[in-house]
Write a protein that holds these residues in place. Sequence first.
Motif, short mmCIF file in Angstrom:
data_model
loop_
_atom_site.label_atom_id
_atom_site.label_comp_id
_atom_site.label_asym_id
_atom_site.label_seq_id
_atom_site.Cartn_x
_atom_site.Cartn_y
_atom_site.Cartn_z
N VAL A 88 59.95 -22.08 -95.85
CA VAL A 88 58.74 -21.48 -95.29
C VAL A 88 58.53 -20.05 -95.81
O VAL A 88 59.49 -19.35 -96.14
N LEU A 89 57.27 -19.65 -95.85
CA LEU A 89 56.92 -18.27 -96.16
C LEU A 89 57.52 -17.36 -95.09
O LEU A 89 57.53 -17.73 -93.92
N VAL A 90 58.01 -16.22 -95.47
CA VAL A 90 58.49 -15.24 -94.49
C VAL A 90 57.27 -14.70 -93.74
O VAL A 90 56.33 -14.22 -94.37
N PRO A 91 57.24 -14.79 -92.41
CA PRO A 91 56.08 -14.27 -91.67
C PRO A 91 55.90 -12.77 -91.92
O PRO A 91 56.87 -12.02 -91.93
N ARG A 92 54.64 -12.37 -92.17
CA ARG A 92 54.32 -10.97 -92.48
C ARG A 92 53.70 -10.27 -91.28
O ARG A 92 52.88 -10.87 -90.57
N PRO A 93 54.00 -8.98 -91.11
CA PRO A 93 53.35 -8.23 -90.02
C PRO A 93 51.81 -8.25 -90.15
O PRO A 93 51.12 -8.23 -89.13
N SER A 186 44.19 -20.08 -89.81
CA SER A 186 44.98 -20.49 -90.97
C SER A 186 45.31 -19.31 -91.87
O SER A 186 44.47 -18.44 -92.11
N ASN A 187 46.54 -19.32 -92.35
CA ASN A 187 46.98 -18.40 -93.40
C ASN A 187 47.39 -19.28 -94.57
O ASN A 187 48.55 -19.56 -94.78
N PRO A 188 46.39 -19.76 -95.32
CA PRO A 188 46.68 -20.71 -96.40
C PRO A 188 47.16 -19.98 -97.66
O PRO A 188 47.12 -18.76 -97.70
N PRO A 189 47.61 -20.73 -98.67
CA PRO A 189 47.92 -20.07 -99.95
C PRO A 189 46.62 -19.49 -100.52
O PRO A 189 45.60 -20.16 -100.51
N TYR A 190 46.68 -18.23 -100.99
CA TYR A 190 45.45 -17.64 -101.52
C TYR A 190 45.68 -16.76 -102.74
O TYR A 190 44.83 -15.98 -103.14
N ILE A 191 46.87 -16.86 -103.33
CA ILE A 191 47.16 -16.04 -104.52
C ILE A 191 46.83 -16.84 -105.78
O ILE A 191 47.14 -18.03 -105.87
N GLU A 192 46.17 -16.17 -106.72
CA GLU A 192 45.81 -16.79 -108.00
C GLU A 192 47.08 -17.01 -108.82
O GLU A 192 47.95 -16.14 -108.84
N ALA A 200 57.54 -11.07 -107.60
CA ALA A 200 58.27 -10.49 -106.46
C ALA A 200 58.40 -11.49 -105.31
O ALA A 200 59.22 -11.30 -104.42
N LEU A 201 57.59 -12.55 -105.34
CA LEU A 201 57.60 -13.54 -104.25
C LEU A 201 58.32 -14.81 -104.67
O LEU A 201 58.18 -15.86 -104.03
N ARG A 202 59.11 -14.74 -105.76
CA ARG A 202 59.67 -15.95 -106.38
C ARG A 202 60.63 -16.73 -105.49
O ARG A 202 60.90 -17.89 -105.74
N SER A 207 54.09 -23.35 -102.96
CA SER A 207 52.97 -24.09 -102.36
C SER A 207 52.38 -23.34 -101.17
O SER A 207 51.26 -23.63 -100.75
N ALA A 208 53.11 -22.36 -100.63
CA ALA A 208 52.58 -21.56 -99.53
C ALA A 208 51.86 -20.32 -100.05
O ALA A 208 51.21 -19.61 -99.28
N LEU A 209 51.96 -20.08 -101.34
CA LEU A 209 51.40 -18.86 -101.93
C LEU A 209 50.20 -19.12 -102.83
O LEU A 209 49.20 -18.40 -102.78
N VAL A 210 50.31 -20.16 -103.69
CA VAL A 210 49.28 -20.43 -104.70
C VAL A 210 48.66 -21.80 -104.43
O VAL A 210 49.37 -22.79 -104.31
N LEU A 239 40.46 -16.89 -90.82
CA LEU A 239 41.23 -17.13 -92.04
C LEU A 239 41.86 -15.85 -92.57
O LEU A 239 41.18 -14.83 -92.69
N GLU A 240 43.14 -15.93 -92.91
CA GLU A 240 43.75 -14.83 -93.65
C GLU A 240 43.49 -15.07 -95.13
O GLU A 240 43.41 -16.22 -95.58
N HIS A 241 43.34 -13.98 -95.89
CA HIS A 241 43.05 -14.11 -97.33
C HIS A 241 43.53 -12.87 -98.06
O HIS A 241 43.99 -11.90 -97.43
#
Length: 279
Positions: A88-93, A186-192, A200-202, A207-210, A239-241
């Motif tokens: 899972v993605l690390v939850p962000r503040p 929803s906080n979907p993947p939204y990075i190009e 840095a997010l490797r 699938s949670a990022l892009v 939506l988060e983006h």
Amino acid sequence: MNTLPSVQEALAQAAAAGVERLDAQRLLQHLLQQGRAWLLAHDDALLTAPQAVAWQALLARCAAGEPLAYLTGEREFHGLPLQVSPAVLVPRPDTETMVDWALELLAGPLAAVEQPTVADLGTGSGAIALAVKHRCPRAQMRASDASAAALAVAQGNGERLGLAIGWHLGSWWEPFAGQRLALVLSNPPYIESGDPHLPALRHEPLSALVPPGGDGLASLREIVAGAPQHLAPGGWLLLEHGFDQADAVAGLLREAGFTEVQHRTDLGGHRRCTGGRRP
Ligand code: GLN
């Protein structure tokens, strides 16, 4: 033979490895299963031999950029202790912004709905769904994720925290066919793909990022497209983006017939969240 390091020496080793002091203290607390007060009061306590070996391994992983949350297996979100794993993605503040907005809606425009059905699409660790349910027990909370491994992490968090959520395996709206929800988050993947921040997010799930295909707006577009037939009249979609996607997401919402389209800013002052109301 090497002598066993003391707490003070272990922290010095961390500094030499380039690990920030606060991170090193958290890691050492985790390794020794002690609180911060104990750690600060026991500079001279010695690590055991297995602990000293494990410490070196933790420092190496930390220095290689692995998120602290994966090393300790936990992360706090909106005041809740969550367990996390590389599934899972690390939850962000920053995402707490969306939780606060949802709570505001549940206490305001949606206050008259006795048992509002609320869904979190792509829940990951369950962070958003659990935080909303914790602060608003009357919400009938549901959450979905296309990853079974992620959903298992979320479900585990729900059980540990004693928060009742309906967990569903499936992509975006798939598990909610035929339902009319009061509020969807929803906080979907939204990075190009190719975004310079990705290296840095490797360690986090791609699938949670892009989004599939690599277009940063693809998942946001898919969620907005399905929203009108899954929201009750007067229902809200938040939506988060990405920091530069606010206008594009507002455009998508207006095209889909949403009103009261507005934004919320994250801790860095960026418009990080956009939402609107289905008439
Ligand atoms: N906010 C995350 C980051 O930029 C990305 C989360 C996402 O793509 N949903 O690190």
